[in-house]
Scaffold this active site. Structure first.
Site, PDB file in Angstrom:
ATOM      1  N   ARG A   1      -2.868 -28.815  -4.492  1.00  0.00           N
ATOM      2  CA  ARG A   1      -1.979 -27.726  -4.900  1.00  0.00           C
ATOM      3  C   ARG A   1      -0.935 -27.378  -3.845  1.00  0.00           C
ATOM      4  NH1 ARG A   1      -2.928 -29.201  -9.215  1.00  0.00           N
ATOM      5  NH2 ARG A   1      -4.599 -28.471 -10.529  1.00  0.00           N
ATOM      6  N   SER A   2      -0.505 -28.395  -3.088  1.00  0.00           N
ATOM      7  CA  SER A   2       0.519 -28.176  -2.064  1.00  0.00           C
ATOM      8  C   SER A   2       1.927 -28.376  -2.606  1.00  0.00           C
ATOM      9  CB  SER A   2       0.281 -29.109  -0.867  1.00  0.00           C
ATOM     10  OG  SER A   2       0.371 -30.466  -1.281  1.00  0.00           O
TER      11      SER A   2
ATOM     12  N   LYS B   1       2.873 -31.439  -4.183  1.00  0.00           N
ATOM     13  CA  LYS B   1       3.202 -32.865  -4.086  1.00  0.00           C
ATOM     14  C   LYS B   1       3.804 -33.418  -5.373  1.00  0.00           C
ATOM     15  CE  LYS B   1      -0.998 -34.100  -3.274  1.00  0.00           C
ATOM     16  NZ  LYS B   1      -1.730 -32.853  -3.414  1.00  0.00           N
TER      17      LYS B   1
ATOM     18  N   HIS C   1       0.691 -31.828 -18.887  1.00  0.00           N
ATOM     19  CA  HIS C   1       1.564 -32.406 -17.856  1.00  0.00           C
ATOM     20  C   HIS C   1       2.655 -33.263 -18.504  1.00  0.00           C
ATOM     21  CE1 HIS C   1      -0.363 -31.603 -13.839  1.00  0.00           C
ATOM     22  NE2 HIS C   1      -1.241 -31.087 -14.684  1.00  0.00           N
TER      23      HIS C   1
END
Length: 183
Positions: free
Chosen positions: A13-14, A16, A51
Protein backbone atom coordinates in the site's frame (compact mmCIF):
# COMPACT_ATOMS: atom_id res chain seq x y z
CA UNK A 1 11.22 1.98 -29.54
CA UNK A 2 14.16 0.72 -27.56
CA UNK A 3 14.00 -1.64 -24.63
CA UNK A 4 13.50 0.09 -21.29
CA UNK A 5 13.12 -1.58 -17.90
CA UNK A 6 11.71 0.26 -14.89
CA UNK A 7 11.41 -1.31 -11.44
CA UNK A 8 9.00 0.18 -8.90
CA UNK A 9 9.44 -1.21 -5.40
CA UNK A 10 8.18 -0.48 -1.91
CA UNK A 11 6.03 -1.80 0.89
CA UNK A 12 2.40 -2.85 0.79
CA UNK A 13 0.00 0.00 0.00
CA UNK A 14 2.88 2.37 -0.73
CA UNK A 15 1.40 3.47 -4.08
CA UNK A 16 3.48 1.22 -6.35
CA UNK A 17 0.70 0.06 -8.67
CA UNK A 18 -0.87 3.50 -8.95
CA UNK A 19 2.50 5.03 -9.83
CA UNK A 20 3.22 2.29 -12.39
CA UNK A 21 -0.18 2.77 -14.04
CA UNK A 22 0.20 6.58 -14.19
CA UNK A 23 3.67 6.20 -15.68
CA UNK A 24 2.43 3.71 -18.29
CA UNK A 25 -0.42 6.03 -19.30
CA UNK A 26 2.03 8.93 -19.64
CA UNK A 27 4.04 6.79 -22.10
CA UNK A 28 1.22 5.15 -24.08
CA UNK A 29 -2.47 5.67 -24.84
CA UNK A 30 -2.93 1.85 -24.97
CA UNK A 31 -0.69 0.26 -22.32
CA UNK A 32 -0.66 -3.42 -21.41
CA UNK A 33 -1.33 -4.70 -17.91
CA UNK A 34 0.25 -8.09 -17.20
CA UNK A 35 -1.44 -9.51 -14.11
CA UNK A 36 0.50 -12.29 -12.44
CA UNK A 37 -1.91 -13.02 -9.60
CA UNK A 38 -3.46 -16.40 -9.11
CA UNK A 39 -7.15 -15.99 -8.27
CA UNK A 40 -7.46 -17.95 -5.03
CA UNK A 41 -11.10 -17.28 -4.13
CA UNK A 42 -14.22 -15.27 -4.98
CA UNK A 43 -13.21 -12.26 -2.86
CA UNK A 44 -9.95 -12.00 -4.78
CA UNK A 45 -11.78 -12.45 -8.10
CA UNK A 46 -13.96 -9.45 -7.21
CA UNK A 47 -10.86 -7.44 -6.31
CA UNK A 48 -9.36 -8.23 -9.73
CA UNK A 49 -12.56 -7.15 -11.50
CA UNK A 50 -12.59 -3.85 -9.59
CA UNK A 51 -8.98 -3.19 -10.56
CA UNK A 52 -9.74 -3.89 -14.23
CA UNK A 53 -12.75 -1.56 -14.16
CA UNK A 54 -10.72 1.17 -12.43
CA UNK A 55 -8.02 0.99 -15.09
CA UNK A 56 -10.52 1.36 -17.89
CA UNK A 57 -10.86 0.23 -21.50
CA UNK A 58 -7.59 1.77 -22.76
CA UNK A 59 -5.69 -1.05 -21.08
CA UNK A 60 -5.01 -4.43 -22.67
CA UNK A 61 -5.19 -6.97 -19.83
CA UNK A 62 -3.12 -10.15 -19.96
CA UNK A 63 -3.21 -12.71 -17.17
CA UNK A 64 -0.07 -14.82 -16.92
CA UNK A 65 0.80 -16.50 -13.64
CA UNK A 66 4.19 -18.06 -14.48
CA UNK A 67 5.38 -18.02 -18.09
CA UNK A 68 6.20 -14.36 -18.78
CA UNK A 69 8.83 -15.50 -21.28
CA UNK A 70 6.14 -16.65 -23.70
CA UNK A 71 4.78 -13.09 -24.08
CA UNK A 72 5.95 -10.82 -26.88
CA UNK A 73 5.00 -7.21 -26.18
CA UNK A 74 7.25 -5.65 -28.79
CA UNK A 75 6.56 -1.95 -29.23
CA UNK A 76 4.26 -1.78 -26.19
CA UNK A 77 4.40 -0.25 -22.73
CA UNK A 78 3.62 -2.92 -20.14
CA UNK A 79 3.04 -2.90 -16.40
CA UNK A 80 3.86 -6.24 -14.78
CA UNK A 81 2.00 -6.37 -11.48
CA UNK A 82 3.56 -7.93 -9.61
CA UNK A 83 6.89 -9.70 -9.28
CA UNK A 84 5.99 -10.92 -5.78
CA UNK A 85 2.86 -12.76 -6.93
CA UNK A 86 4.68 -14.11 -10.00
CA UNK A 87 7.46 -15.50 -7.79
CA UNK A 88 4.86 -16.96 -5.43
CA UNK A 89 3.38 -18.88 -8.36
CA UNK A 90 6.81 -20.14 -9.48
CA UNK A 91 7.72 -20.99 -5.87
CA UNK A 92 4.65 -23.15 -5.30
CA UNK A 93 4.77 -24.68 -8.78
CA UNK A 94 8.27 -25.94 -7.89
CA UNK A 95 7.21 -27.78 -4.73
CA UNK A 96 5.58 -25.60 -2.12
CA UNK A 97 6.01 -27.78 0.94
CA UNK A 98 5.58 -26.73 4.53
CA UNK A 99 8.00 -26.13 7.36
CA UNK A 100 6.95 -29.48 8.85
CA UNK A 101 8.12 -31.40 5.77
CA UNK A 102 11.41 -29.52 5.31
CA UNK A 103 12.66 -31.76 2.50
CA UNK A 104 9.64 -30.69 0.39
CA UNK A 105 10.42 -26.97 0.66
CA UNK A 106 11.01 -25.36 -2.74
CA UNK A 107 14.63 -25.09 -3.87
CA UNK A 108 15.23 -21.33 -3.98
CA UNK A 109 18.14 -21.63 -6.44
CA UNK A 110 16.00 -23.59 -8.92
CA UNK A 111 13.11 -21.13 -8.68
CA UNK A 112 15.48 -18.16 -8.97
CA UNK A 113 17.10 -19.70 -12.05
CA UNK A 114 13.70 -20.21 -13.70
CA UNK A 115 12.59 -16.67 -12.79
CA UNK A 116 15.76 -15.15 -14.26
CA UNK A 117 15.29 -17.18 -17.45
CA UNK A 118 11.64 -16.10 -17.80
CA UNK A 119 12.59 -12.48 -17.10
CA UNK A 120 15.35 -12.49 -19.74
CA UNK A 121 13.15 -14.09 -22.40
CA UNK A 122 10.29 -11.68 -21.61
CA UNK A 123 12.45 -8.53 -21.68
CA UNK A 124 14.41 -9.54 -24.79
CA UNK A 125 11.91 -7.64 -26.96
CA UNK A 126 11.99 -3.91 -27.69
CA UNK A 127 9.35 -2.58 -25.28
CA UNK A 128 8.98 -0.58 -22.09
CA UNK A 129 8.59 -2.85 -19.07
CA UNK A 130 7.40 -1.45 -15.75
CA UNK A 131 7.80 -4.06 -13.02
CA UNK A 132 6.05 -3.67 -9.67
CA UNK A 133 7.54 -5.52 -6.71
CA UNK A 134 7.49 -5.60 -2.92
CA UNK A 135 10.31 -4.99 -0.47
CA UNK A 136 9.74 -7.97 1.79
CA UNK A 137 13.16 -7.91 3.42
CA UNK A 138 12.62 -4.56 5.12
CA UNK A 139 10.98 -6.23 8.12
CA UNK A 140 12.30 -8.73 10.64
CA UNK A 141 13.48 -12.26 9.95
CA UNK A 142 10.62 -14.78 10.03
CA UNK A 143 10.65 -17.80 12.29
CA UNK A 144 9.03 -19.77 9.44
CA UNK A 145 11.47 -21.56 7.08
CA UNK A 146 9.13 -21.28 4.09
CA UNK A 147 8.76 -17.53 4.58
CA UNK A 148 12.51 -17.08 4.96
CA UNK A 149 13.13 -18.94 1.70
CA UNK A 150 10.56 -16.87 -0.15
CA UNK A 151 11.92 -13.60 1.27
CA UNK A 152 15.40 -14.62 0.09
CA UNK A 153 14.03 -15.46 -3.37
CA UNK A 154 12.19 -12.14 -3.57
CA UNK A 155 15.23 -10.14 -2.48
CA UNK A 156 17.58 -11.85 -4.94
CA UNK A 157 15.12 -11.45 -7.82
CA UNK A 158 14.57 -7.79 -6.96
CA UNK A 159 18.35 -7.30 -7.06
CA UNK A 160 18.55 -9.08 -10.41
CA UNK A 161 15.82 -6.93 -11.97
CA UNK A 162 17.25 -3.74 -10.45
CA UNK A 163 20.70 -4.53 -11.87
CA UNK A 164 19.17 -4.72 -15.36
CA UNK A 165 16.75 -1.83 -14.93
CA UNK A 166 17.28 1.56 -16.51
CA UNK A 167 15.34 3.12 -13.63
CA UNK A 168 14.46 2.05 -10.10
CA UNK A 169 11.85 3.89 -8.03
CA UNK A 170 11.14 3.34 -4.33
CA UNK A 171 7.62 4.23 -3.25
CA UNK A 172 7.32 5.61 0.29
CA UNK A 173 3.86 6.65 1.52
CA UNK A 174 2.72 7.43 -2.03
CA UNK A 175 5.86 9.40 -2.87
CA UNK A 176 8.17 8.21 -5.65
CA UNK A 177 11.86 8.34 -4.67
CA UNK A 178 14.23 7.85 -7.63
CA UNK A 179 16.91 5.29 -6.74
CA UNK A 180 18.51 4.70 -10.15
CA UNK A 181 18.45 6.35 -13.59
CA UNK A 182 15.95 8.74 -15.09
CA UNK A 183 15.86 12.49 -14.73
Amino acid sequence: MTRRIILITGGQRSGKSRHAEELALSLSARPVYVATAHVWDEEFRQRVLLHQQRRGPQWTNIEEECRLGQLDLTGRVAVVDCVTLWLTNLFYAQGGGTEADGDALPDVEQVLSRAKDEFCRFTAHEATYIFVTNELGSGGVSTNALQRRFTDLQGWMNQYIASRADEVVLMVSGIAVKIKGGV
